[in-house]
Design a protein around this motif. Sequence first.
Motif, PDB file in Angstrom:
ATOM      1  N   SER A  30       0.816  -1.222   0.000  1.00 15.51           N
ATOM      2  CA  SER A  30       0.000   0.000   0.000  1.00 15.51           C
ATOM      3  C   SER A  30       0.847   1.268   0.000  1.00 15.51           C
ATOM      4  O   SER A  30       0.348   2.339  -0.338  1.00 15.51           O
ATOM      5  CB  SER A  30      -0.950   0.007   1.208  1.00 15.51           C
ATOM      6  N   LYS A  75      -9.752  -1.633   1.271  1.00 13.50           N
ATOM      7  CA  LYS A  75     -10.235  -0.450   0.563  1.00 13.50           C
ATOM      8  C   LYS A  75     -11.752  -0.439   0.365  1.00 13.50           C
ATOM      9  O   LYS A  75     -12.277   0.464  -0.299  1.00 13.50           O
ATOM     10  CB  LYS A  75      -9.564  -0.363  -0.811  1.00 13.50           C
ATOM     11  N   THR A 129      -3.047   1.039   5.429  1.00 15.23           N
ATOM     12  CA  THR A 129      -4.170   1.473   4.599  1.00 15.23           C
ATOM     13  C   THR A 129      -5.095   2.326   5.466  1.00 15.23           C
ATOM     14  O   THR A 129      -4.923   2.421   6.681  1.00 15.23           O
ATOM     15  CB  THR A 129      -4.958   0.265   4.060  1.00 15.23           C
ATOM     16  N   ASP A 130      -6.084   2.940   4.834  1.00 14.85           N
ATOM     17  CA  ASP A 130      -7.066   3.720   5.602  1.00 14.85           C
ATOM     18  C   ASP A 130      -7.759   2.840   6.632  1.00 14.85           C
ATOM     19  O   ASP A 130      -8.096   3.288   7.733  1.00 14.85           O
ATOM     20  CB  ASP A 130      -8.106   4.340   4.666  1.00 14.85           C
TER      21      ASP A 130
END
Length: 266
Positions: A12, A178, A205-206
């Motif tokens: 990522s 995601k 990641t988010d």
Amino acid sequence: MNILVEIQKMYSSFSDKEKLIGDFILQQKENINNISITDLGAQTNTSPSTITRFCKKIGCQSFVDMKIRINRIKSDSNEQSEVSVFSDMYNYYSEVITRTKELIHKEDIYEFIYQLKNAKKIYIYGVGSSGISAQEMMHRLLRMGFNVQSVTDSHMMIITSSIVGSEDLVVGISTSGKTKIILKSLSLCKKNNAKIVSITGFENTDMTKLSHLNLLVYNTAFVDKERFINSQFSIMYLLDLISTVLLQDKDIRNTLKRTIDAITNI
């Protein structure tokens, strides 16, 4: 750390060009020994300098050093040489288990179990194939006596996220990290101070940034994305491990026995 696992962990954080290189290596590792840095650049639409930077980013001294490390993994494996559907499938599952095992940390498993045992209520989020994993996880925990609910509908996920509290635990499942509805829902959960655990295939990641604890599994797309093979297998392996550790608790084991007996006596 296995270099292929390291690539996934860092995936990522790669640039778009670096992801093209990573995709090629993870999906065509068998061919990497016979390819030059120039040929790899041509096949990935990148340059030798980009490939060199990529190699150093994943902890290798050079392109040659990366090839040596990949070949070492191949030589250490017990993959069968027979080319057939049966051996291919065996090798696929063996690789997913091996890579997932390298990503799992014992301390994280025990921390997750601690969170499960101390949560007022547990919500498990997943959509699509991950929704099936969420339902399976819910059924197992429910039979062990946990107050748990799986949420696979996007509207219900938002509603649930708006009412969770600080004593609740929310488990988000997304191999990509995601999935938009999962991210939106976990963001709401965080605002409500719920504990969040993510089960995903990528670090940084988010989704992992929203979570208090991240359980990493190997992304099966890196093994073979051409064939229709179970994308949730690595998550099922993790769930089996969690279930086995939970059942070391005598009270949980007795509760499971009661639920099995109740079903059997219907």
